[in-house]
Motif scaffolding. Structure first.
Motif, PDB file in Angstrom:
ATOM      1  N   ASP A  12       0.825  -1.211   0.000  1.00 26.80           N
ATOM      2  CA  ASP A  12       0.000   0.000   0.000  1.00 26.80           C
ATOM      3  C   ASP A  12       0.860   1.262   0.000  1.00 26.80           C
ATOM      4  O   ASP A  12       0.533   2.244  -0.680  1.00 26.80           O
ATOM      5  CB  ASP A  12      -0.946   0.011   1.202  1.00 26.80           C
ATOM      6  CG  ASP A  12      -2.026  -1.061   1.103  1.00 26.80           C
ATOM      7  OD1 ASP A  12      -2.378  -1.459  -0.029  1.00 26.80           O
ATOM      8  OD2 ASP A  12      -2.526  -1.496   2.160  1.00 26.80           O
ATOM      9  N   GLY A  13       1.947   1.251   0.757  1.00 22.57           N
ATOM     10  CA  GLY A  13       2.827   2.413   0.808  1.00 22.57           C
ATOM     11  C   GLY A  13       3.426   2.731  -0.553  1.00 22.57           C
ATOM     12  O   GLY A  13       3.474   3.902  -0.964  1.00 22.57           O
ATOM     13  N   VAL A  14       3.876   1.706  -1.260  1.00 16.90           N
ATOM     14  CA  VAL A  14       4.446   1.914  -2.595  1.00 16.90           C
ATOM     15  C   VAL A  14       3.354   2.342  -3.572  1.00 16.90           C
ATOM     16  O   VAL A  14       3.547   3.272  -4.368  1.00 16.90           O
ATOM     17  CB  VAL A  14       5.172   0.642  -3.092  1.00 16.90           C
ATOM     18  CG1 VAL A  14       5.580   0.777  -4.549  1.00 16.90           C
ATOM     19  CG2 VAL A  14       6.395   0.365  -2.224  1.00 16.90           C
ATOM     20  N   LEU A  18       3.170   5.810  -5.820  1.00 14.70           N
ATOM     21  CA  LEU A  18       2.954   5.869  -7.270  1.00 14.70           C
ATOM     22  C   LEU A  18       1.763   6.769  -7.603  1.00 14.70           C
ATOM     23  O   LEU A  18       1.822   7.583  -8.531  1.00 14.70           O
ATOM     24  CB  LEU A  18       2.739   4.463  -7.840  1.00 14.70           C
ATOM     25  CG  LEU A  18       3.973   3.567  -7.875  1.00 14.70           C
ATOM     26  CD1 LEU A  18       3.576   2.119  -8.138  1.00 14.70           C
ATOM     27  CD2 LEU A  18       4.975   4.054  -8.910  1.00 14.70           C
ATOM     28  N   LYS A  19       0.690   6.637  -6.847  1.00 12.34           N
ATOM     29  CA  LYS A  19      -0.503   7.473  -7.074  1.00 12.34           C
ATOM     30  C   LYS A  19      -0.199   8.942  -6.818  1.00 12.34           C
ATOM     31  O   LYS A  19      -0.609   9.815  -7.593  1.00 12.34           O
ATOM     32  CB  LYS A  19      -1.646   7.016  -6.175  1.00 12.34           C
ATOM     33  CG  LYS A  19      -2.263   5.710  -6.593  1.00 12.34           C
ATOM     34  CD  LYS A  19      -3.353   5.285  -5.620  1.00 12.34           C
ATOM     35  CE  LYS A  19      -3.922   3.933  -5.972  1.00 12.34           C
ATOM     36  NZ  LYS A  19      -4.928   3.489  -4.985  1.00 12.34           N
ATOM     37  N   ILE A  35       5.477   5.312 -17.616  1.00 12.20           N
ATOM     38  CA  ILE A  35       6.604   4.963 -16.748  1.00 12.20           C
ATOM     39  C   ILE A  35       6.323   5.530 -15.350  1.00 12.20           C
ATOM     40  O   ILE A  35       6.910   6.540 -14.941  1.00 12.20           O
ATOM     41  CB  ILE A  35       7.949   5.483 -17.311  1.00 12.20           C
ATOM     42  CG1 ILE A  35       8.141   5.042 -18.761  1.00 12.20           C
ATOM     43  CG2 ILE A  35       9.106   4.960 -16.455  1.00 12.20           C
ATOM     44  CD1 ILE A  35       9.409   5.555 -19.416  1.00 12.20           C
ATOM     45  N   PRO A  36       5.404   4.895 -14.610  1.00 10.71           N
ATOM     46  CA  PRO A  36       5.154   5.336 -13.237  1.00 10.71           C
ATOM     47  C   PRO A  36       6.400   5.107 -12.392  1.00 10.71           C
ATOM     48  O   PRO A  36       7.100   4.118 -12.567  1.00 10.71           O
ATOM     49  CB  PRO A  36       4.015   4.432 -12.765  1.00 10.71           C
ATOM     50  CG  PRO A  36       3.514   3.721 -13.968  1.00 10.71           C
ATOM     51  CD  PRO A  36       4.588   3.766 -14.992  1.00 10.71           C
ATOM     52  N   LEU A  73       9.214   2.164 -12.017  1.00 12.87           N
ATOM     53  CA  LEU A  73      10.516   2.363 -11.394  1.00 12.87           C
ATOM     54  C   LEU A  73      10.298   2.617  -9.908  1.00 12.87           C
ATOM     55  O   LEU A  73       9.649   3.597  -9.529  1.00 12.87           O
ATOM     56  CB  LEU A  73      11.238   3.560 -12.020  1.00 12.87           C
ATOM     57  CG  LEU A  73      11.392   3.542 -13.545  1.00 12.87           C
ATOM     58  CD1 LEU A  73      12.083   4.820 -14.014  1.00 12.87           C
ATOM     59  CD2 LEU A  73      12.142   2.320 -14.006  1.00 12.87           C
ATOM     60  N   LEU A  74      10.824   1.737  -9.069  1.00 11.56           N
ATOM     61  CA  LEU A  74      10.688   1.853  -7.620  1.00 11.56           C
ATOM     62  C   LEU A  74      12.078   2.021  -7.023  1.00 11.56           C
ATOM     63  O   LEU A  74      12.945   1.180  -7.232  1.00 11.56           O
ATOM     64  CB  LEU A  74      10.025   0.601  -7.047  1.00 11.56           C
ATOM     65  CG  LEU A  74       8.730   0.133  -7.721  1.00 11.56           C
ATOM     66  CD1 LEU A  74       8.237  -1.155  -7.081  1.00 11.56           C
ATOM     67  CD2 LEU A  74       7.668   1.218  -7.671  1.00 11.56           C
TER      68      LEU A  74
END
Length: 121
Positions: A12-14, A18-19, A35-36, A73-74
């Motif tokens: 949820d945190g990731v 992204l949102k 490319i989020p 991309l994280l």
């Protein structure tokens, strides 16, 4: 998958990261590709997740067209701006038909190789 592989600590945190990033400006670059990306304390190590969807999704892309290809991309907080360097390299390649064709039609191995080649250049 990233959670199961221990690359992120909290789904949820990731997802919220992204949102939040998407609310700043669209990550839909056009040609059906987005490319989020996010820098997050919930990301344990830099990760790229490639998703190809059979259905197109409205994404508020720069060209006004829906998206069915996502390169996520994280990046962990504190990892400088590596995600911006990766984003710049990938977005430049979106102008090349050969690269976008591999993303949209290539096998998993071909996509992985194409992205690795871009990021290692």
């Amino acid at each position: 998958m990233a959670f199961d592989e221990g690359r992120i600590a909290d789904i949820d945190g990731v997802e919220n990261g992204l949102k939040d990033r998407e609310m700043e400006a669209t990550t839909g670059f056009g040609k059906g590709i987005a490319i989020p990306h996010t820098k997050s304390k919930y990301v344990k190590e830099p990760t790229i997740i490639v998703l190809r969807n059979n259905q197109e999704i409205e994404w508020n892309s720069l060209d006004g067209k829906p998206v069915n290809m996502f390169i996520n991309l994280l990046v962990p907080d504190g990892k400088s701006n590596i995600h911006l360097k990766m984003l710049a390299k990938l977005s430049r390649q979106l102008m090349h038909k050969e690269f976008t064709t591999i993303l949209k039609e290539g096998s998993e191995g071909q996509i992985l190789e194409a992205i690795q080649n871009v990021l290692n250049s």
